[in-house]
Design a protein around this motif. Structure first.
Motif, PDB file in Angstrom:
ATOM      1  N   PRO A 113       4.341   8.914  10.722  1.00  0.00           N
ATOM      2  CA  PRO A 113       5.691   8.759  10.165  1.00  0.00           C
ATOM      3  C   PRO A 113       6.795   9.341  11.036  1.00  0.00           C
ATOM      4  O   PRO A 113       7.954   8.909  10.937  1.00  0.00           O
ATOM      5  N   GLY A 114       6.478  10.294  11.894  1.00  0.00           N
ATOM      6  CA  GLY A 114       7.511  10.905  12.725  1.00  0.00           C
ATOM      7  C   GLY A 114       7.646  10.281  14.100  1.00  0.00           C
ATOM      8  O   GLY A 114       8.445  10.743  14.915  1.00  0.00           O
ATOM      9  N   ARG A 115       6.872   9.239  14.367  1.00  0.00           N
ATOM     10  CA  ARG A 115       6.927   8.597  15.692  1.00  0.00           C
ATOM     11  C   ARG A 115       7.484   7.184  15.576  1.00  0.00           C
ATOM     12  O   ARG A 115       7.200   6.470  14.616  1.00  0.00           O
ATOM     13  N   TYR A 116       8.274   6.802  16.563  1.00  0.00           N
ATOM     14  CA  TYR A 116       8.890   5.478  16.567  1.00  0.00           C
ATOM     15  C   TYR A 116       8.548   4.766  17.872  1.00  0.00           C
ATOM     16  O   TYR A 116       8.554   5.372  18.941  1.00  0.00           O
ATOM     17  N   LEU A 117       8.239   3.499  17.743  1.00  0.00           N
ATOM     18  CA  LEU A 117       7.982   2.670  18.913  1.00  0.00           C
ATOM     19  C   LEU A 117       9.135   1.680  19.045  1.00  0.00           C
ATOM     20  O   LEU A 117       9.236   0.741  18.251  1.00  0.00           O
ATOM     21  N   PRO A 118      10.041   1.884  19.997  1.00  0.00           N
ATOM     22  CA  PRO A 118      11.160   0.956  20.160  1.00  0.00           C
ATOM     23  C   PRO A 118      10.641  -0.461  20.365  1.00  0.00           C
ATOM     24  O   PRO A 118       9.512  -0.639  20.858  1.00  0.00           O
ATOM     25  N   PRO A 119      11.430  -1.488  19.964  1.00  0.00           N
ATOM     26  CA  PRO A 119      12.845  -1.401  19.627  1.00  0.00           C
ATOM     27  C   PRO A 119      13.159  -1.329  18.133  1.00  0.00           C
ATOM     28  O   PRO A 119      14.312  -1.423  17.759  1.00  0.00           O
ATOM     29  N   HIS A 120      12.152  -1.180  17.263  1.00  0.00           N
ATOM     30  CA  HIS A 120      12.421  -1.203  15.824  1.00  0.00           C
ATOM     31  C   HIS A 120      11.552  -0.154  15.143  1.00  0.00           C
ATOM     32  O   HIS A 120      10.403   0.072  15.552  1.00  0.00           O
ATOM     33  N   PRO A 121      12.066   0.496  14.077  1.00  0.00           N
ATOM     34  CA  PRO A 121      11.289   1.554  13.427  1.00  0.00           C
ATOM     35  C   PRO A 121      10.065   1.079  12.660  1.00  0.00           C
ATOM     36  O   PRO A 121       9.228   1.902  12.294  1.00  0.00           O
ATOM     37  N   ASN A 122       9.931  -0.207  12.399  1.00  0.00           N
ATOM     38  CA  ASN A 122       8.755  -0.723  11.696  1.00  0.00           C
ATOM     39  C   ASN A 122       7.750  -1.255  12.709  1.00  0.00           C
ATOM     40  O   ASN A 122       7.768  -2.427  13.066  1.00  0.00           O
ATOM     41  N   ALA A 123       6.873  -0.388  13.181  1.00  0.00           N
ATOM     42  CA  ALA A 123       5.908  -0.793  14.202  1.00  0.00           C
ATOM     43  C   ALA A 123       4.488  -0.574  13.710  1.00  0.00           C
ATOM     44  O   ALA A 123       4.202   0.387  12.993  1.00  0.00           O
ATOM     45  N   LEU A 124       3.604  -1.489  14.078  1.00  0.00           N
ATOM     46  CA  LEU A 124       2.179  -1.315  13.817  1.00  0.00           C
ATOM     47  C   LEU A 124       1.392  -1.765  15.039  1.00  0.00           C
ATOM     48  O   LEU A 124       1.768  -2.729  15.711  1.00  0.00           O
ATOM     49  N   VAL A 125       0.321  -1.048  15.315  1.00  0.00           N
ATOM     50  CA  VAL A 125      -0.557  -1.352  16.442  1.00  0.00           C
ATOM     51  C   VAL A 125      -1.942  -1.645  15.896  1.00  0.00           C
ATOM     52  O   VAL A 125      -2.487  -0.862  15.110  1.00  0.00           O
ATOM     53  N   LEU A 126      -2.505  -2.771  16.291  1.00  0.00           N
ATOM     54  CA  LEU A 126      -3.855  -3.144  15.880  1.00  0.00           C
ATOM     55  C   LEU A 126      -4.728  -3.242  17.119  1.00  0.00           C
ATOM     56  O   LEU A 126      -4.327  -3.836  18.136  1.00  0.00           O
ATOM     57  N   ALA A 127      -5.910  -2.649  17.032  1.00  0.00           N
ATOM     58  CA  ALA A 127      -6.844  -2.677  18.158  1.00  0.00           C
ATOM     59  C   ALA A 127      -8.228  -3.085  17.663  1.00  0.00           C
ATOM     60  O   ALA A 127      -8.687  -2.625  16.612  1.00  0.00           O
ATOM     61  N   ALA A 128      -8.876  -3.950  18.422  1.00  0.00           N
ATOM     62  CA  ALA A 128     -10.252  -4.367  18.133  1.00  0.00           C
ATOM     63  C   ALA A 128     -11.176  -3.724  19.159  1.00  0.00           C
ATOM     64  O   ALA A 128     -10.906  -3.788  20.366  1.00  0.00           O
ATOM     65  N   LEU A 129     -12.256  -3.103  18.665  1.00  0.00           N
ATOM     66  CA  LEU A 129     -13.191  -2.400  19.536  1.00  0.00           C
ATOM     67  C   LEU A 129     -14.595  -2.987  19.390  1.00  0.00           C
ATOM     68  O   LEU A 129     -14.968  -3.479  18.316  1.00  0.00           O
ATOM     69  N   ASP A 130     -15.357  -2.921  20.488  1.00  0.00           N
ATOM     70  CA  ASP A 130     -16.745  -3.389  20.414  1.00  0.00           C
ATOM     71  C   ASP A 130     -17.664  -2.233  20.016  1.00  0.00           C
ATOM     72  O   ASP A 130     -17.203  -1.130  19.698  1.00  0.00           O
ATOM     73  N   ARG A 131     -18.974  -2.452  20.054  1.00  0.00           N
ATOM     74  CA  ARG A 131     -19.933  -1.445  19.590  1.00  0.00           C
ATOM     75  C   ARG A 131     -19.949  -0.187  20.455  1.00  0.00           C
ATOM     76  O   ARG A 131     -20.422   0.869  20.031  1.00  0.00           O
ATOM     77  N   ASP A 132     -19.409  -0.295  21.679  1.00  0.00           N
ATOM     78  CA  ASP A 132     -19.339   0.872  22.570  1.00  0.00           C
ATOM     79  C   ASP A 132     -17.952   1.499  22.568  1.00  0.00           C
ATOM     80  O   ASP A 132     -17.634   2.289  23.464  1.00  0.00           O
ATOM     81  N   ASP A 133     -17.145   1.138  21.581  1.00  0.00           N
ATOM     82  CA  ASP A 133     -15.778   1.634  21.445  1.00  0.00           C
ATOM     83  C   ASP A 133     -14.872   1.217  22.600  1.00  0.00           C
ATOM     84  O   ASP A 133     -13.853   1.860  22.872  1.00  0.00           O
TER      85      ASP A 133
END
Length: 444
Positions: A113-133
């Motif tokens: 909640p205290g971190r912002y990813l420009p250019p907008h305050p509503n940011a989400l990051v999605l990552a897909a990982l395999d069995r070895d991370d």
């Protein structure tokens, strides 16, 4: 040019930027994995929410939206009756089945909640990982209000006959013609007129269904605040009372329709972003008002209202913002009131100048409005704020129609002020529940 159908979207509550946008982002992320042939290698999905999305995650249903989006759901078609139970099951199991995959994968959610990813305050990051991370794919999305994701606009937009970037250009291109005719001409450059009208009337059907559900559904809204649904009781009282001798009874109907929509939105029901979920009650409330009390209300009036309203929303989105996380509630309820005032002014015979004046009056008197949802829920002050915004919209249209369209402050100046005020506004007043009523309400 932004399309009317980008501005008006069918989705689910309680928030277009915190629910609809993240669900679309998660769904798009999985489609990308499938397109790149990575689905069979995915063993886990990591989700990170930043800024406003993290600060109000549970209250705005962002966690539910992302998990259902990963499971293949979209805001327009998700089964709202089973959505909560499905979310609870996926959360409890700690696994989600990605559409097209052979089995389920693990999922995690981290909040910043205290971190912002420009250019907008509503940011989400999605990552897909395999069995070895090992990270197979990682994408960052920004949900910028109204269900839009940053980059939604096509790289080479289809040309339209009457492009406009602001209200001044809109008025110049409209001349003495109706604004709705100009917007319709732009839309028919993309698709046949019968399709434009059918889609607009479908949006109206969704709005009416939402009002009907809101007027029938009793109970208490979810989230822990214990906010009662008031629309059913008010609806019964208004039907019993009739018009009677009360000259102001029409105001109660306007407020009722706004309450009904936003109580449905707060409960996670299906609504139309207009231009956002948090402000979804104003446009349908004012359009219901016209249909209830205007003797000549018909489908053509509905189409014209929505086209005119969309023109104003397009101007605000292009030149300021409709995101509460970016500019406060002035960008949501203020824009919705301006849209509704403009639509009503046109239906009541207003000139383009009077329509623009109506929008300016409505927007001007929402400038500086903060977004401070109590408990991170789209309930207090959001639901009543839509009722008051609807009444302001009606008053703005009436005031503009009593003039000749000439006025000192143009709509473009009000839009620039909205943008500048939003930039100056402290972050705690921008949909974070860290200021205003969210901290001063004694029961929280």
């Amino acid at each position: 040019m932004i399309s009317v159908f980008d501005l008006f979207r069918v989705g689910i509550g309680p928030s277009s930027s915190h629910t609809v946008g993240p669900m679309r982002a998660a769904h798009r992320f999985v489609r990308g994995l499938a397109r790149d042939g990575l689905l069979t290698q995915v063993a886990a999905v990591e989700v990170e929410l930043f800024g406003s999305l993290a600060a109000t995650c549970v209250g705005h249903g962002t966690d539910k939206a992302v998990l259902l989006g990963l499971a293949g759901e979209e805001p327009e078609t998700v089964d709202i009756a089973s959505a909560d139970e499905r979310f609870r099951r996926i959360s409890a199991e700690g696994r989600v089945r990605l559409p097209g995959a052979t089995g389920s994968v693990a999922h995690t959610l981290a909040l910043h909640p205290g971190r912002y990813l420009p250019p907008h305050p509503n940011a989400l990051v999605l990552a897909a990982l395999d069995r070895d991370d090992v990270v197979l794919d990682r994408r960052t999305f920004h949900s910028v209000g109204g269900g839009f994701l940053l980059g939604d606009e096509p790289a080479a937009p289809a040309p339209v006959p009457h492009p406009f970037s602001d209200a001044e250009e809109l008025l110049r291109r409209a001349g003495d013609d109706r604004i709705s005719d100009l917007v319709l001409a732009n839309e028919t450059a993309r698709r046949p007129e019968h399709e434009v009208r059918a889609r607009l009337l479908h949006l109206w059907d969704v709005m009416r269904d939402c009002v009907d559900r809101g007027c029938r559904t009793e109970g208490t809204l979810p989230g822990g605040l214990g906010v009662p649904r008031r629309a059913p009781g008010l609806h019964r009282r208004l039907r019993r009372r009739g018009s009677g001798a009360d000259p102001l009874h029409a105001m109660d109907w306007v407020a009722l329709h706004a309450l009904a929509v936003n109580e449905e939105n707060a409960a996670g029901g299906r609504v139309v972003t207009a231009p956002t979920n948090g402000a979804a009650g104003i446009v349908p409330a004012v359009l219901h008002h016209y249909h209830r009390f205007a003797p000549r209300a018909d489908e053509d009036a509905t189409v014209r209202f929505l086209l005119t309203a969309a023109a104003i929303g397009i101007i605000v989105k292009r030149n300021a913002s409709i995101s509460g996380a970016e500019v406060g509630c002035q960008g949501e309820v203020g824009t919705a009131a301006a849209m509704a005032a403009a639509g009503l002014a046109e239906l009541l015979g207003g000139t383009p100048g009077q329509v623009e004046n109506a929008a300016e009056i409505a927007l001007e008197h929402h400038l500086g409005l903060t977004c401070d949802p109590v408990g991170g829920l789209v309930q207090i002050p959001c639901i009543e704020r839509n009722a008051i915004g609807s009444l302001k919209a009606v008053a703005a249209a009436r005031l503009a129609l009593n003039g000749d369209g000439r006025h000192l402050v143009p709509l473009d100046a009000a839009v620039r002020t909205l943008r500048d005020t939003g930039a100056d506004m402290h972050d705690k007043y921008k949909e974070t529940s860290r200021g205003g009523l969210a901290v001063n309400f004694p029961q929280c």
